[in-house]
Design an enzyme around this catalytic site. Structure first.
Site, PDB file in Angstrom:
ATOM      1  CB  SER A  35      -1.882  -3.392   1.291  1.00 14.16           C
ATOM      2  OG  SER A  35      -0.815  -3.806   2.040  1.00 14.16           O
ATOM      3  N   GLY A  81       0.756  -1.240   0.116  1.00 16.59           N
ATOM      4  CA  GLY A  81       0.171  -0.100  -0.093  1.00 16.59           C
ATOM      5  C   GLY A  81       0.863   1.169  -0.076  1.00 16.59           C
ATOM      6  CB  THR A  82       3.847   2.286   1.854  1.00 15.16           C
ATOM      7  OG1 THR A  82       3.425   2.018   3.183  1.00 15.16           O
ATOM      8  CG2 THR A  82       4.625   3.339   2.092  1.00 15.16           C
ATOM      9  CB  THR A 133      13.111  -9.967 -11.207  1.00 13.64           C
ATOM     10  OG1 THR A 133      14.042  -9.590 -12.135  1.00 13.64           O
ATOM     11  CG2 THR A 133      12.486 -11.212 -11.279  1.00 13.64           C
ATOM     12  CB  CYS A 171       3.663   7.562  22.065  1.00 16.78           C
ATOM     13  SG  CYS A 171       4.671   8.426  23.365  1.00 16.78           S
ATOM     14  CG  HIS A 195       0.226  -6.371   4.892  1.00 17.91           C
ATOM     15  ND1 HIS A 195      -0.208  -6.095   6.292  1.00 17.91           N
ATOM     16  CD2 HIS A 195       0.551  -5.283   4.355  1.00 17.91           C
ATOM     17  CE1 HIS A 195       0.362  -4.837   6.597  1.00 17.91           C
ATOM     18  NE2 HIS A 195       0.446  -4.434   5.208  1.00 17.91           N
ATOM     19  CD  GLN A 253      -6.995  -0.752   7.169  1.00 16.52           C
ATOM     20  OE1 GLN A 253      -7.642  -1.623   7.229  1.00 16.52           O
ATOM     21  NE2 GLN A 253      -5.657  -0.715   7.680  1.00 16.52           N
ATOM     22  CG  ASN A 257      -5.570   3.966   8.823  1.00 18.32           C
ATOM     23  OD1 ASN A 257      -6.009   4.982   8.324  1.00 18.32           O
ATOM     24  ND2 ASN A 257      -4.575   4.284   9.696  1.00 18.32           N
TER      25      ASN A 257
HETATM   26  N1  PLP Z   1      -2.919   3.011   3.480  1.00 20.45           N
HETATM   27  C1  PLP Z   1      -3.711   2.638   4.700  1.00 20.45           C
HETATM   28  C2  PLP Z   1      -5.133   3.116   4.805  1.00 20.45           C
HETATM   29  C3  PLP Z   1      -3.206   1.476   5.614  1.00 20.45           C
HETATM   30  O1  PLP Z   1      -4.108   1.406   6.400  1.00 20.45           O
HETATM   31  C4  PLP Z   1      -2.155   0.944   5.341  1.00 20.45           C
HETATM   32  C5  PLP Z   1      -1.255   0.025   6.264  1.00 20.45           C
HETATM   33  O2  PLP Z   1      -1.680   0.137   7.614  1.00 20.45           O
HETATM   34  C6  PLP Z   1      -1.215   1.606   4.278  1.00 20.45           C
HETATM   35  C7  PLP Z   1      -1.941   2.523   3.327  1.00 20.45           C
HETATM   36  C8  PLP Z   1       0.105   0.972   3.948  1.00 20.45           C
HETATM   37  O3  PLP Z   1       0.073  -0.254   3.468  1.00 20.45           O
HETATM   38  P1  PLP Z   1       1.522  -1.150   3.301  1.00 20.45           P
HETATM   39  O4  PLP Z   1       1.582  -1.639   4.956  1.00 20.45           O
HETATM   40  O5  PLP Z   1       0.900  -2.241   2.693  1.00 20.45           O
HETATM   41  O6  PLP Z   1       2.453  -0.351   2.989  1.00 20.45           O
END
Ligand code: PLP
Length: 397
Positions: free
Chosen positions: A203, A73-74, A241, A330, A205, A183, A155
């Site tokens: 994403s 996702g990132t 790859t 925190c 996971h 999410q 999230n």
């Molecule tokens: N965007 C949202 C709303 C998320 O909750 C998360 C992960 O918690 C991400 C992006 C990032 O995804 P990843 O952990 O696959 O990089």
């Protein structure tokens, strides 16, 4: 998950589904070929990539060639934001981007970086229940707005933004719309055409596939600047790859969602409602639940326990082998509570006492009932030792 432990942190990550694992193990064992190789080892690998891409596309009701596999996702969020905005900045054009105040750091920090390069970012506030309106978005449009990026589901609270309504407005202005659906995938049905967006992040996971794989759906015709250059994989948009095992896992995970999601959503929503009602009743209605009651995904509960610190609650639950998430962040000595809850106008005291409980595929009624019992006992103990809690009303269990 055969375990006495209770895992109620599915929004943080999900276990890999056994069926997904089986396919991944087969691929790992039988297909080590490089999908780019044209020989008899490469060809089956390329077939796996093709099949996986189609499985992801089918879930989104998209075209296979619109799926770009990423590391998660990132990366998908980074690619969407930077891929749209960087070419504007490189050509000396102005670039205005609209996001919300409650986006995931993958979006928020990408924007901060783009801001340092000259982009202008508008961060829209949200209401007390975590919602945002399409009218707020259109009121922020400028002549140089190139992108709106808003999450489909939050999230922490699970609150849904009205993305299809917003899409009608961005489309009319020729502004691109990206949604972070990390999410939302698997929790609400997503049809990219009906949603009307141009870019959508997901994403692996979070949907019972492994970590380190994800995808960006790029509507056909949308031009993006790649972030990773190399040998031309993923149509040149994301070189390197291929993560064959991860892609195969994500593909099967999406196929499982394509068939089973609606019933599973009803099942999980019932458990969530049982949990919320049970906790509220057991703790004399003293808990504060955050987020819109109806416009939300079925699995997420965000709540605050007055007079209790979220981190200590988390630690006590952990001692009982119960995993949830503290809403509080925190970092660098600051202890202000969750930025998402703060953006919703929740006081820092309450935000610090916040927890996120997120259910999923292996959550059960008996786990919910055990959770209510253990959580209630812990909270009553913490209230009993809290100097702030009005003592008269405490009844020790
Ligand atoms: N965007 C949202 C709303 C998320 O909750 C998360 C992960 O918690 C991400 C992006 C990032 O995804 P990843 O952990 O696959 O990089």
């Amino acid at each position: 998950m055969a375990s006495e432990k209770i895992y109620f942190d599915y929004n943080a990550t999900t276990p890999i589904d056994p069926l997904v694992l089986e396919v991944m193990a087969t691929v790992a064992r039988d297909n080590f070929g490089n999908p780019s190789s044209s020989h008899c080892f490469g060809r089956p690998a390329a077939e796996i990539v093709k099949r996986s891409r189609q499985q992801v596309a089918t879930l989104l009701r998209a075209q296979a060639e619109e799926i770009c596999f990423t590391s998660g996702g990132t990366e998908s969020d980074n690619l969407a934001l930077k891929g749209v905005v960087l070419p504007h900045l490189a050509q000396g054009r102005k670039a205005h981007v609209i996001i919300s105040a409650v986006e995931h750091p993958a979006v928020a920090e990408s924007c901060r970086h783009l801001e340092s390069l000259g982009a202008v970012i508008t961060r829209l506030p949200v209401a007390g229940d975590g919602t945002l309106t399409a009218a707020q978005v259109s009121a922020a449009f400028r002549d140089d707005t190139v992108l709106v990026s808003l999450m489909l589901a939050n999230n922490e609270t699970g609150v849904l933004f009205p993305i299809s309504e917003i899409a009608a407005l961005t489309r009319a202005q020729g502004i691109l719309l990206h949604t972070d659906a990390v999410q939302a995938l698997g929790k609400v049905e997503i049809d990219v055409k009906a949603l009307g967006v141009d870019l959508l992040s997901l994403s692996g996971h979070k949907v019972y596939a492994p970590k380190g794989v994800g995808a960006l759906w790029v509507r056909s015709g949308v031009e993006l600047e790649p972030l990773i250059h190399g040998g031309g994989q993923e149509g040149g948009l994301r070189c390197g790859t291929e993560n064959l095992i991860g892609m195969a896992g994500l593909g099967v995970a999406c196929e499982l969602l394509t068939t089973g999601m609606v019933d599973e959503g009803h099942r999980v929503a019932k458990l969530r409602d049982r949990l919320e009602a049970g906790l509220a009743a057991a703790l004399d209605q003293q808990l504060i639940f955050h987020g819109h009651r109806r416009l939300r995904v079925p699995n997420t509960i965000s709540l605050s326990v007055p007079y209790v610190d979220g981190e200590s609650l988390l630690a006590h639950l952990d001692l009982e082998d119960i995993a949830v998430s503290a809403g509080s962040a925190c970092s660098s000595g600051e202890h202000q509570g969750s930025p998402v809850l703060r953006a919703m106008g929740i006081s820092s005291d309450l935000a610090q006492g916040s927890l996120r409980i997120s259910l999923g595929r292996w959550s059960s009624k008996s786990e919910v009932d055990t959770f209510i019992e253990k959580f209630t006992a812990i909270v009553r103990r913490l209230w009993a030792i809290s100097p702030l809690y009005p003592k008269k009303t405490v009844t020790l269990s």
